[in-house]
Design an enzyme around this catalytic site. Structure first.
Site, PDB file in Angstrom:
ATOM      1  N   ASP A  51      47.202  94.018  75.661  1.00 23.05           N
ATOM      2  CA  ASP A  51      47.812  94.667  76.044  1.00 23.05           C
ATOM      3  C   ASP A  51      47.020  95.818  75.588  1.00 23.05           C
ATOM      4  OD1 ASP A  51      49.808  96.390  77.080  1.00 23.05           O
ATOM      5  OD2 ASP A  51      51.755  95.286  76.132  1.00 23.05           O
TER       6      ASP A  51
HETATM    7  C1  BGC Z   1      52.667  97.504  77.997  1.00 18.42           C
HETATM    8  C2  BGC Z   1      51.979  96.719  79.648  1.00 18.42           C
HETATM    9  C3  BGC Z   1      51.259  97.654  80.284  1.00 18.42           C
HETATM   10  C4  BGC Z   1      50.205  98.239  79.909  1.00 18.42           C
HETATM   11  C5  BGC Z   1      49.434  99.541  80.527  1.00 18.42           C
HETATM   12  C6  BGC Z   1      51.731  98.523  77.685  1.00 18.42           C
HETATM   13  O1  BGC Z   1      51.813  99.809  77.395  1.00 18.42           O
HETATM   14  O2  BGC Z   1      53.407  96.326  77.314  1.00 18.42           O
HETATM   15  O3  BGC Z   1      53.296  95.872  80.272  1.00 18.42           O
HETATM   16  O4  BGC Z   1      50.595  96.180  81.161  1.00 18.42           O
HETATM   17  O5  BGC Z   1      51.344  99.354  78.466  1.00 18.42           O
HETATM   18  O6  BGC Z   1      49.986 100.125  81.536  1.00 18.42           O
END
Ligand code: BGC
Length: 837
Positions: free
Chosen positions: A225
């Site tokens: 993530d």
């Molecule tokens: C989120 C993800 C997301 C990523 C990119 C993170 O903060 O938890 O679900 O895909 O950011 O935006």
């Protein structure tokens, strides 16, 4: 597809430096290319409510599909697969190879801030719907990234929280959707979550290697993530493959540090090779690897040969039907579907029905939740617009002003400086104050990152310029939502120069979605306009500008709730029917924080009560992504749950209210009657104990003997059904897998019109040697039937439905299990026994 041997050969051709370079992103959304391997840069983008692409910009619009809860509520894998295919077309249009979706964390509790983005409280339903979404994407060459592996079922302290989950609960509940989707649908990538599980952060957690790799034989890519990777060696060893975002010079713990660790033998090069192999495998799957490595690989995904615009009729029709198919008619005492005409008591002649459309969410379409799932739809259809477009005689009263936070300035008040339409101009200034560029926007929000489109010079200062035009005389509160230093100038007069801050450890998504606000009052005459300049200094933003979303906000004059409610009730009293649209906002349901309360914000409950008193023909439409409390539910004749329904919300609503479409949905989660007895999202000393174990959602209600407001699986259509019979081990086409059984359920449409029924089968084991839920979903299928028609549907119950996790392995208790069938978890009129060897 390029074979495994060739992939390995290409890995072998790269130096350690070349390999390590590939293991951190090149930027926020793109990976590195590697000409020596025939690899072009793979592009990732957020979902799941659409494909946002590489910018946060309303001018770069995306088809906005219903929230995951709305998709799950269809209980219709085929429809969801078609939505996946639509998203794949969107990905191609936007030059995206991998969609960061679906989110398959479970609704452990309705407080979870991202509930709208997850499918269900049930692992089987989540797995079936999630697998369909993935198949739809991947059949068309776009990779899915199933997230967030694992235990990211709430947002509070998500970067650091340690979810303590016993192994049986992990296997049977939280891992189950990931297992089904990686094994059966073959998802090409998985995202490792921010949180820890049982003491180790998910980008270093042994679950990656031991379960994902070893037990499930996963051959895809594990992506961190965004900013979740925190260590060089531990993450490299734990089977994390790709650190996002990049570049490594700015983000993440790999890059040179990882190359060094390989150089001095702390990290085995074979581990690096495996990661690179997985990147190349993903690239081959999405078409980012040249067949012949000597050929130039290109630097971006090729443009599609056929583009379907997100505002085309074909997309609109599909999204309209999908939204309606997920609407759950939770209660209907004969009021719906509405007739277009009523017979006038005085004359005996029929006349068009008069509908009062009431509520804050009637005029503004809430089509999605907040956070990284945000996309910019090409248009949205509000309930009011949808009902008007259906040719109905509608009037409107907002009823209450429920905003916890003041929203962005919008039409009809917001105009560009040249008054050419709604929107604003954004100007960019360099270090020495010179104007280096400007752009015209359609709204009053700016947040594309400070490298403005095409610009290379650093931006020191920004201005949002717009006009605010008063529609009526009164006090308009104008201001800003953001972090850092802001100066607001109205008609040449400075109203404030202030610096807005949040605590250091605020979640990034929270900082983006719900930053501090500052407002100043401006008195205006009806029709008067003022020019507004909001100025922001880039250096004053906390993290090099990344955290800043610039937004001009506007609180137009409105009466007190008491006055508005009285007006709404009067309007309802003088109408034939009242449709009250209540709901939440993207700032209540969002990534980055959990919900503090399950009540509807503001005075919406009081509004419903007063309207229902004024007019007994009141339909309440609940526009939220996840459950809210509906304390008045028994006092109104009809309650329709619409979720965040995507860009076609209002049209779908008109279809369902008028009976042109069936409200096809069934609840993918329990709707609580009160806030009592629900698992908490609040960690204690950094630990979030999943002490309820298997007993979330209906499993918990059953165990505790509590009654929800609306049970899991509940929902009615516009016809009625009788459940006639169930037989087990009947003849069903298709593969039931080793140890699976088939149940055949016969139902009859006993009502007046054609309809759709979701036949649900639950398993139970009345005298079990292991602790179990009273029942659990084991299979389901939908049937369509004409009035009077009897249909038998075959439902495959997989072996896993009878299994439980012991310390080491899956086991099946020998002896009898009961399979019960019915229209919801709380109504199971049919049952049959099945004997397990
Ligand atoms: C989120 C993800 C997301 C990523 C990119 C993170 O903060 O938890 O679900 O895909 O950011 O935006």
């Amino acid at each position: 597809m390029i074979g495994e041997e060739e992939l390995a050969r290409r890995v072998g051709r790269l130096s350690v430096e070349q390999k390590v370079r590939l293991l951190t992103g090149a930027g926020y959304w793109a990976l590195h290319d590697e000409p020596d391997a025939g690899l072009r840069a793979v592009v990732l983008s957020d979902g799941p409510a659409g494909v946002r692409g590489r910018t946060w910009d309303e001018r770069d619009s995306s088809a906005n599909v219903p929230s995951a809860t709305g998709l799950a509520a269809t209980w219709d894998p085929r429809r969801v697969e078609a939505i996946g295919a639509l998203l794949a077309r969107e990905a191609h249009r936007k030059g995206v190879d991998v969609l960061l979706a679906p989110t398959v964390n479970l609704h452990r509790t309705p407080y979870g801030g991202r509930g709208f983005e997850c499918f269900s409280e049930d692992p089987l339903l989540t797995a079936r719907i999630g697998a369909a979404y993935v198949r739809g994407l991947q059949r068309h060459g776009v990779g899915a990234c199933v997230k967030h592996f694992v235990g990211n079922d709430s947002e509070t302290q998500r970067m650091t929280v340690d979810a303590r989950i016993d192994e049986r609960t992990l296997r049977e509940m939280y891992l189950a959707p990931f297992e089904a989707i990686t094994r059966e649908a073959g998802a090409w990538s998985v995202m490792a979550a921010y949180n820890s599980v049982n003491g180790s952060t998910m980008t270093e957690n042994p679950l990656l290697r031991d379960i994902l790799h070893r037990d499930w034989g996963y051959d895809g890519l594990v992506v961190s993530d965004w900013t979740a990777a925190r260590s060089t060696e531990a993450a490299a060893e734990a089977a994390l493959d790709l650190v996002m975002p990049g570049p490594a010079s700015r983000y993440g713990p790999w890059g040179d540090l990882l190359a060094e660790a390989v150089g001095n033998g702390k990290v085995d090069e074979a581990l690096i090779d495996d990661k690179v192999l997985r990147i190349l495998r993903l690239a081959a799957r999405v078409g980012a690897l040249a067949d012949d490595p000597a050929e130039p690989a290109g630097d971006a995904p090729p443009a599609p040969t056929e583009v379907v615009a997100p505002d085309s009729l074909a997309v609109a029709e599909e999204l309209r039907a999908a939204a309606a198919a997920g609407f759950v008619l939770a209660r209907n005492e004969g009021l719906l579907p509405l007739s277009r005409y009523v017979v006038s008591a005085g004359t005996g002649l029929s006349r068009p029905v008069r509908i009062a459309v009431i509520g804050p969410n009637a005029e503004v379409a809430r089509t999605m939740g907040g956070g990284s799932a945000t996309v910019y739809p090409p248009y949205t259809v509000s309930p009011l617009e949808g009902l008007r477009a259906a040719g109905l005689h509608v009037t409107h009263a907002p009823g209450v002003y429920p905003y916890v936070r003041i929203p962005a300035a919008r039409a009809p008040w917001l105009l560009r400086p040249d008054r050419s339409g709604p929107g604003a101009e954004v100007r960019f200034f360099g270090e020495s104050g010179e104007l280096i560029g400007s752009e015209l926007r359609d709204g009053a929000t700016w947040g594309s990152g400070f490298a403005m489109a095409g610009g290379t010079e650093p931006v020191a200062r920004l201005e949002i310029r717009c006009v605010i035009r008063a529609t009526a005389a009164g006090t308009y509160r104008l201001g800003v939502s953001g972090l850092g230093r802001y100066r607001l100038v109205v008609d040449g007069t400075e109203l404030f120069d202030t610096t807005l801050a949040m605590p250091e450890d605020t979640d990034t998504a929270q900082a983006l979605m719900a930053p501090p606000q500052e407002l100043a009052p401006v008195r205006m005459a009806g029709g008067q306009s003022v020019t507004v300049v909001l100025e922001h200094h880039v250096a004053s933003a906390p993290v090099g500008g990344f955290r800043t979303f610039l937004q001009v906000i506007l609180d137009p004059p409105h009466s007190t709730d008491e006055v508005e409610i009285a007006a709404a009730a009067a309007l309802a009293a003088s109408s034939d029917v009242a449709v009250v649209v209540v709901g939440t906002t993207a700032e209540v349901e969002s990534e980055g924080f959990d919900r503090a309360s399950l009540s509807l914000p503001g005075g919406q409950d009081e509004l419903v009560r007063r309207v229902a008193e004024a007019n007994p023909h009141t339909v309440v439409v609940v526009n939220s992504g996840a459950p809210v409390l509906l304390p008045w539910a028994e006092d109104v004749p009809a309650v329709l749950l619409s979720w965040f329904a995507g860009q076609e919300f209002g049209n779908a609503l008109a279809d369902v209210l008028l009976g042109a479409a069936e409200p096809g949905g069934r609840l993918p989660m329990t709707w609580p009657a009160t806030e009592e007895g629900l698992p908490s999202t609040r960690p204690v000393d950094g630990v979030l104990a999943y002490s309820e174990g298997l007993f979330i959602g209906y499993r918990g209600y059953d165990r505790d003997g509590r009654a929800p407001l609306f049970p899991f699986g509940h929902g009615t259509g516009y016809t009625t059904w009788s459940y006639e019979s169930i037989t087990v081990d009947c003849d069903v086409p298709g593969d039931r897998g080793p140890g699976g059984v088939a149940a055949c359920v016969t139902v009859q449409n006993t009502g007046p019109r054609r309809g759709r029924e979701v036949v649900q089968v639950y398993a139970s084991r009345p005298s079990s040697a292991v602790e179990r839920p009273a029942k659990w979903l084991a299979g389901f299928a939908a049937v369509d039937a004409d009035p009077g028609e009897t249909v038998t549907v075959g439902i495959v119950i997989p072996e896993r439905a009878f299994q439980h996790w012991t310390a080491q392995a899956w086991a099946t208790e020998p002896g009898p299990f009961t399979l019960s069938a019915g229209p919801s978890s709380a109504s199971l009129p049919l049952s049959a026994e099945v004997e397990r060897p």
